[in-house]
Design a protein around this motif. Structure first.
Motif, PDB file in Angstrom:
ATOM      1  N   PRO A 152      -0.673 -16.642  -3.073  1.00 31.86           N
ATOM      2  CA  PRO A 152      -0.924 -15.207  -2.943  1.00 31.86           C
ATOM      3  C   PRO A 152      -2.285 -14.906  -2.312  1.00 31.86           C
ATOM      4  CG  PRO A 152      -1.076 -15.899  -5.235  1.00 31.86           C
ATOM      5  CD  PRO A 152      -0.602 -17.090  -4.454  1.00 31.86           C
ATOM      6  N   LEU A 153      -2.329 -13.801  -1.602  1.00 29.06           N
ATOM      7  CA  LEU A 153      -3.597 -13.334  -1.050  1.00 29.06           C
ATOM      8  C   LEU A 153      -4.559 -13.047  -2.195  1.00 29.06           C
ATOM      9  CD1 LEU A 153      -5.131 -12.113   1.535  1.00 29.06           C
ATOM     10  CD2 LEU A 153      -4.435  -9.911   0.557  1.00 29.06           C
ATOM     11  N   ILE A 186      -7.291 -11.090  -4.040  1.00 32.82           N
ATOM     12  CA  ILE A 186      -7.968  -9.790  -3.973  1.00 32.82           C
ATOM     13  C   ILE A 186      -9.198  -9.971  -4.849  1.00 32.82           C
ATOM     14  CG2 ILE A 186      -7.819  -7.312  -4.422  1.00 32.82           C
ATOM     15  CD1 ILE A 186      -5.707  -8.072  -2.420  1.00 32.82           C
ATOM     16  N   ASP A 244      -3.773   0.217  -4.494  1.00 31.03           N
ATOM     17  CA  ASP A 244      -3.172  -1.073  -4.140  1.00 31.03           C
ATOM     18  C   ASP A 244      -2.624  -1.093  -2.713  1.00 31.03           C
ATOM     19  OD1 ASP A 244      -3.691  -1.954  -6.665  1.00 31.03           O
ATOM     20  OD2 ASP A 244      -1.637  -1.711  -7.409  1.00 31.03           O
ATOM     21  N   VAL A 247      -5.858  -2.475   1.552  1.00 32.53           N
ATOM     22  CA  VAL A 247      -6.175  -3.889   1.332  1.00 32.53           C
ATOM     23  C   VAL A 247      -7.159  -4.378   2.400  1.00 32.53           C
ATOM     24  CG1 VAL A 247      -5.197  -6.206   1.059  1.00 32.53           C
ATOM     25  CG2 VAL A 247      -3.831  -4.204   0.421  1.00 32.53           C
ATOM     26  N   TYR A 285       0.255 -15.174   1.317  1.00 35.95           N
ATOM     27  CA  TYR A 285       1.242 -14.093   1.421  1.00 35.95           C
ATOM     28  C   TYR A 285       0.790 -12.956   0.530  1.00 35.95           C
ATOM     29  CZ  TYR A 285       3.164 -14.776  -3.244  1.00 35.95           C
ATOM     30  OH  TYR A 285       3.299 -14.826  -4.605  1.00 35.95           O
ATOM     31  N   LEU A 286       1.229 -11.759   0.860  1.00 39.52           N
ATOM     32  CA  LEU A 286       0.984 -10.604   0.005  1.00 39.52           C
ATOM     33  C   LEU A 286       2.333  -9.926  -0.250  1.00 39.52           C
ATOM     34  CD1 LEU A 286      -1.018  -8.607  -1.410  1.00 39.52           C
ATOM     35  CD2 LEU A 286      -1.052  -7.325   0.753  1.00 39.52           C
ATOM     36  N   PHE A 291       3.595 -10.935   4.905  1.00 36.53           N
ATOM     37  CA  PHE A 291       3.843  -9.830   3.978  1.00 36.53           C
ATOM     38  C   PHE A 291       5.285  -9.960   3.511  1.00 36.53           C
ATOM     39  CE2 PHE A 291       0.471  -8.583   6.805  1.00 36.53           C
ATOM     40  CZ  PHE A 291      -0.471  -8.051   5.944  1.00 36.53           C
TER      41      PHE A 291
END
Ligand code: C2O
Ligand code: CU
Ligand code: CU
Length: 496
Positions: A28-29, A31, A181, A184, A223-224, A322
């Motif tokens: 995962p990306l 944050i 959210d 980004v 990936y997000l 994505f």
């Protein structure tokens, strides 16, 4: 898999030698954390926030199957903590250097007094700290902070000393752009790894550093998970030498049009529609992309490979993915992008007389210079003395060397007036807002207009290929105010 619709491709690509990364689009990306003030003081209508940030070593498990990578970053994360500051809230950030090298912190894109601008030789030695004061008087914009220490800026940024700093304001908030959210920040960088999973040094080649592992927010090819709706994505190119030509591709490889809404100095007057976006080192662009027609599909963010000056490797044509879900949990701020985003861009007063010409060139022994003068030339490195409050037209020329030069001028916002000498003109999204970085490709001549207003004092300007910057493609200008008092600018104010 992604197939780019258009070239030019640079052939099949090769490996720079990093171990194969077998987790593409599976992680995962990240944050990152949002910086929290330690203290907020309200006094006489002013709000001042105090933060503290420690530059310190840490490890990151980049390759799940190999040893960790060793980094040195702000509060032990890379990118560093994200600052989200409302315009006009003043910040004082205490940076404590517990790293291995000296450090100077620069808030790139800000109106900062030169004392706190991260002048390359104004360094904190290991064990020292410095308080940096930022008025944050700029309108809303995506800026960033990174190390600027003399001779090892590239090293420090590469190993983790870089982060996002976003200024918000009420005019922007009122537009109803995707938020929370759905907003980004994506910091792009490229790195190389050793067989043990640790980072390979970016040093050794004075021309460029190109990695074969593309990172977003310091995670290789993440990936997000997104919802089928609009997103605001804020791109930061934090790479040392790599520009990207970004595009969104659907599962068939077709490019998805999107809207560019802002750049270095914040929102454009009006959005610019495009199929791809060229972003060079130091630049920022903000886009709105609409995933609403792609529920249940994967959209790949690709890098349309450049020809010629950029060394490409296997998989450097891919950036992230994505993964579009089937349901929208919050449909607020999901309307059309307003046709008027910003009516208050402070375009400089037009001027046709060139005040300064700067040649970005390579000297002997791969020393990069501006007008033949490198940053170590202490007595001659102030190349311009614009009066505070004046507007100047600068002509930036790429006059040699096998590399691109994204030219960054501290303190000011530039209107890109023209690009000649090469095969392209000014791109629509370069002209739509004010910039603090402009890309110069070989042979190109770019004219920029800037208002030298926000502060006076001595500031750096340089190539944002950080390999070139460290190899002295950097000089200074003095926004003069004290000149009227008869000081000798060069000797009295060579360093802030
Ligand atoms: Cu982003 Cu002088 O730097
Ligand atoms: Cu800067
Ligand atoms: Cu350069």
């Amino acid at each position: 898999q992604v197939s780019a619709q258009q070239g030019p491709w640079r052939g099949a690509g090769q490996s720079a030698g990093s171990p194969a990364y077998n987790y593409m689009f599976q992680m995962p990306l990240p944050i990152g954390p949002v910086a929290e003030p330690e203290l907020t003081v309200n006094v006489n209508g002013r709000t001042v926030q105090y933060y503290s940030v420690t530059i310190e070593p840490f490890t990151q498990q980049v390759y799940p199957n190999l040893g960790p990578a060793h980094l040195t970053g702000y509060n032990g994360t890379a990118p560093g903590p994200t600052f989200k500051i409302p315009r006009g809230t003043e910040t004082i950030i205490r940076y404590l250097n517990r790293g291995e090298l000296s450090a100077a912190v620069h808030l790139h894109g800000s109106y900062t007094h030169s004392v706190w601008d991260g002048w390359a030789s104004d360094e904190m030695q290991v064990g020292q700290w410095k308080d940096y004061y930022y008025p944050n008087s700029e309108t809303a914009r995506p800026i960033w902070y990174h190390d600027h220490a003399d001779g090892h800026t590239a090293t420090d940024a590469y190993y983790g000393q870089a982060g996002v700093y976003i200024i918000t304001d009420s005019a922007e908030d009122a537009l109803g752009l995707p938020s929370g959210d759905y907003d980004v920040a994506l910091a792009l960088s490229d790195k190389r790894y050793q067989s043990n999973g640790d980072l390979a040094s970016p040093n050794g080649n004075p021309i460029n550093f190109f990695g074969d592992v593309i990172h977003v927010n310091d995670q290789p090819w993440p990936y997000l998970a997104v919802e089928p709706r609009k997103y605001r994505l804020r791109f930061f190119d934090m790479s040392l030498s790599r520009p990207y030509d970004l595009y969104f591709a659907d599962p068939s490889g077709n490019w998805i049009p999107f809207q560019v809404i802002g750049s270095d100095s914040g929102l454009f007057g009006a959005p610019v529609s495009t199929n791809n976006l060229l972003i060079a080192m130091g630049e920022r662009y903000e886009v709105v992309v609409d995933f609403s027609s792609y529920a249940g599909k994967n959209i790949t963010l690709g890098n349309n490979l450049q020809q010629g000056q950029i060394q490409e490797y296997d998989n450097t044509n891919k950036v992230m993915r994505f993964v579009v879900g089937n349901r929208v949990s919050d449909s607020s701020n999901n309307g059309a992008v307003p046709s008027v985003l910003n009516a208050n861009i402070e375009w400089p007063t037009p001027r046709t007389t060139v005040d300064h010409t700067f040649n970005f060139q390579m000297g002997g022994d791969s020393v990069w210079t501006i007008n033949g003068i490198d940053f170590s030339n202490v007595n001659n490195r102030i190349l311009a003395k614009p009066q505070q409050g004046s507007t100047q037209l600068w002509e930036l020329r790429h006059t040699g060397g096998p590399a691109v030069h994204p030219v960054h001028v501290h303190l000011v916002n530039m209107q890109i007036i023209s690009r000649t000498g090469g095969s392209r003109g000014v791109l629509p999204y370069e002209a739509a807002g004010l910039k603090d970085v402009v890309l110069l490709e070989p042979g190109e001549v770019v004219r920029v207009l800037a208002f030298f207003g926000p502060e006076n004092g001595v500031y750096m300007f340089h190539c944002h290929n950080l390999i070139h910057e460290d190899n002295t493609m950097m000089d200074a200008f003095n926004v003069t105010y004290l000149q009227a008092l008869g000081y000798n600018q060069t000797t009295d104010f060579a360093d802030p």
